[in-house]
Design a protein around this motif. Structure first.
Motif, PDB file in Angstrom:
ATOM      1  N   LEU A 187      10.345   5.094  -5.630  1.00 13.87           N
ATOM      2  CA  LEU A 187       9.255   4.289  -6.327  1.00 13.87           C
ATOM      3  C   LEU A 187       9.705   3.208  -6.807  1.00 13.87           C
ATOM      4  O   LEU A 187       8.783   2.262  -7.371  1.00 13.87           O
ATOM      5  CB  LEU A 187       8.476   5.168  -6.972  1.00 13.87           C
ATOM      6  CG  LEU A 187       7.740   6.412  -6.534  1.00 13.87           C
ATOM      7  CD1 LEU A 187       6.906   7.141  -7.567  1.00 13.87           C
ATOM      8  CD2 LEU A 187       6.636   5.976  -5.600  1.00 13.87           C
ATOM      9  N   LEU A 192       8.008  -0.514  -6.582  1.00  9.17           N
ATOM     10  CA  LEU A 192       6.440  -0.764  -7.314  1.00  9.17           C
ATOM     11  C   LEU A 192       6.924  -1.181  -8.831  1.00  9.17           C
ATOM     12  O   LEU A 192       5.921  -1.517  -9.195  1.00  9.17           O
ATOM     13  CB  LEU A 192       5.902   0.784  -7.211  1.00  9.17           C
ATOM     14  CG  LEU A 192       5.504   1.051  -5.933  1.00  9.17           C
ATOM     15  CD1 LEU A 192       4.811   2.548  -5.937  1.00  9.17           C
ATOM     16  CD2 LEU A 192       4.503   0.540  -5.242  1.00  9.17           C
ATOM     17  N   THR A 246       4.069  -4.659   2.944  1.00  5.34           N
ATOM     18  CA  THR A 246       4.926  -3.674   2.170  1.00  5.34           C
ATOM     19  C   THR A 246       5.633  -4.487   1.414  1.00  5.34           C
ATOM     20  O   THR A 246       6.448  -5.625   1.913  1.00  5.34           O
ATOM     21  CB  THR A 246       5.672  -2.714   3.093  1.00  5.34           C
ATOM     22  OG1 THR A 246       6.483  -1.975   2.301  1.00  5.34           O
ATOM     23  CG2 THR A 246       6.420  -3.607   4.132  1.00  5.34           C
ATOM     24  N   LYS A 302       8.854  -2.760   0.732  1.00  2.00           N
ATOM     25  CA  LYS A 302      10.146  -2.269   1.125  1.00  2.00           C
ATOM     26  C   LYS A 302      10.736  -3.228   1.904  1.00  2.00           C
ATOM     27  O   LYS A 302      12.007  -2.924   1.858  1.00  2.00           O
ATOM     28  CB  LYS A 302       9.662  -0.942   1.655  1.00  2.00           C
ATOM     29  CG  LYS A 302       9.167   0.066   0.807  1.00  2.00           C
ATOM     30  CD  LYS A 302       9.088   1.416   1.302  1.00  2.00           C
ATOM     31  CE  LYS A 302       8.649   2.503   0.163  1.00  2.00           C
ATOM     32  NZ  LYS A 302       8.348   3.792   0.913  1.00  2.00           N
ATOM     33  N   CYS A 337      -0.637  -1.331  -9.877  1.00  2.14           N
ATOM     34  CA  CYS A 337      -0.669  -0.283  -8.823  1.00  2.14           C
ATOM     35  C   CYS A 337      -2.191   0.316  -9.286  1.00  2.14           C
ATOM     36  O   CYS A 337      -2.446   0.827 -10.184  1.00  2.14           O
ATOM     37  CB  CYS A 337       0.201   0.686  -9.023  1.00  2.14           C
ATOM     38  SG  CYS A 337       1.899   0.102  -8.706  1.00  2.14           S
ATOM     39  N   GLN A 364       0.939  -1.259  -0.152  1.00  2.00           N
ATOM     40  CA  GLN A 364      -0.125   0.112  -0.134  1.00  2.00           C
ATOM     41  C   GLN A 364       0.982   1.375   0.115  1.00  2.00           C
ATOM     42  O   GLN A 364       1.813   1.270   0.836  1.00  2.00           O
ATOM     43  CB  GLN A 364      -0.829  -0.093   1.081  1.00  2.00           C
ATOM     44  CG  GLN A 364      -1.740  -1.115   1.367  1.00  2.00           C
ATOM     45  CD  GLN A 364      -2.468  -1.372   2.753  1.00  2.00           C
ATOM     46  OE1 GLN A 364      -3.448  -0.345   2.907  1.00  2.00           O
ATOM     47  NE2 GLN A 364      -1.953  -2.009   3.738  1.00  2.00           N
ATOM     48  N   GLU A 365       0.625   2.203  -0.894  1.00  2.00           N
ATOM     49  CA  GLU A 365       1.395   3.183  -0.827  1.00  2.00           C
ATOM     50  C   GLU A 365       0.427   4.468  -0.664  1.00  2.00           C
ATOM     51  O   GLU A 365      -0.447   4.767  -1.563  1.00  2.00           O
ATOM     52  CB  GLU A 365       2.161   3.702  -2.222  1.00  2.00           C
ATOM     53  CG  GLU A 365       3.223   4.682  -2.000  1.00  2.00           C
ATOM     54  CD  GLU A 365       2.711   6.152  -2.165  1.00  2.00           C
ATOM     55  OE1 GLU A 365       3.292   6.753  -1.543  1.00  2.00           O
ATOM     56  OE2 GLU A 365       1.447   6.176  -2.844  1.00  2.00           O
ATOM     57  N   GLU A 366       0.384   4.997   0.489  1.00  2.00           N
ATOM     58  CA  GLU A 366      -0.610   6.263   0.778  1.00  2.00           C
ATOM     59  C   GLU A 366      -0.209   7.612   0.699  1.00  2.00           C
ATOM     60  O   GLU A 366      -0.929   8.311  -0.171  1.00  2.00           O
ATOM     61  CB  GLU A 366      -1.005   6.025   2.361  1.00  2.00           C
ATOM     62  CG  GLU A 366      -1.536   4.465   2.705  1.00  2.00           C
ATOM     63  CD  GLU A 366      -2.759   4.232   2.120  1.00  2.00           C
ATOM     64  OE1 GLU A 366      -3.711   5.416   1.811  1.00  2.00           O
ATOM     65  OE2 GLU A 366      -3.358   3.404   1.459  1.00  2.00           O
TER      66      GLU A 366
END
Length: 123
Positions: A84, A87, A120, A122, A92, A25-27
């Motif tokens: 980024l 990703l 995540t 990451k 996405c 999730q990238e908020e």
């Protein structure tokens, strides 16, 4: 699973994917739900786009659209700056362009209002 959510196109309710394939999730910057698998109702343009402004500035990506209604629902990053890069190659979805059907309580909720378990890419 009782916490499973199905992702639908905001435009026509086509099924795009589900939370079983949610991998990030990238908020803060883009408001994304990131999946490693989607349904056949998600198509991507063959031509590569380049972000000239905003959060995707300097990124090369393929646009994701709903096969049924053509609504742009997200992107697949081809190249991106370091922040980024995690990703790249994933599907996405823009939270603002999808709706969520929560199986447990059979409710439709705006994707921007759904909280998922912390996942995540990451790490």
């Amino acid at each position: 699973p009782k916490e499973c959510v199905v992702f639908h196109c905001r435009g026509c309710w086509a099924v795009l994917g589900d939370s079983l394939h949610l991998c990030a999730q990238e908020e803060r910057r883009l408001g994304l739900l990131v999946c490693f698998k989607v349904t056949k109702d998600v198509i991507w343009e063959e031509s590569l786009m380049v972000g000239l402004e905003g959060a995707l500035l300097g990124c090369a990506y393929y646009t994701l659209s709903c096969r049924s209604c053509g609504l742009a629902v997200g992107f697949i990053l081809y190249s991106a700056p370091r922040d980024l890069a995690y990703l790249r190659g994933f599907f996405c979805f823009f939270r603002d362009n999808i709706l969520c059907y929560v199986l447990e309580n059979q409710m439709i909720i705006e994707a921007s209002k759904v909280t998922f378990l912390a996942v995540t890419l990451k790490e």
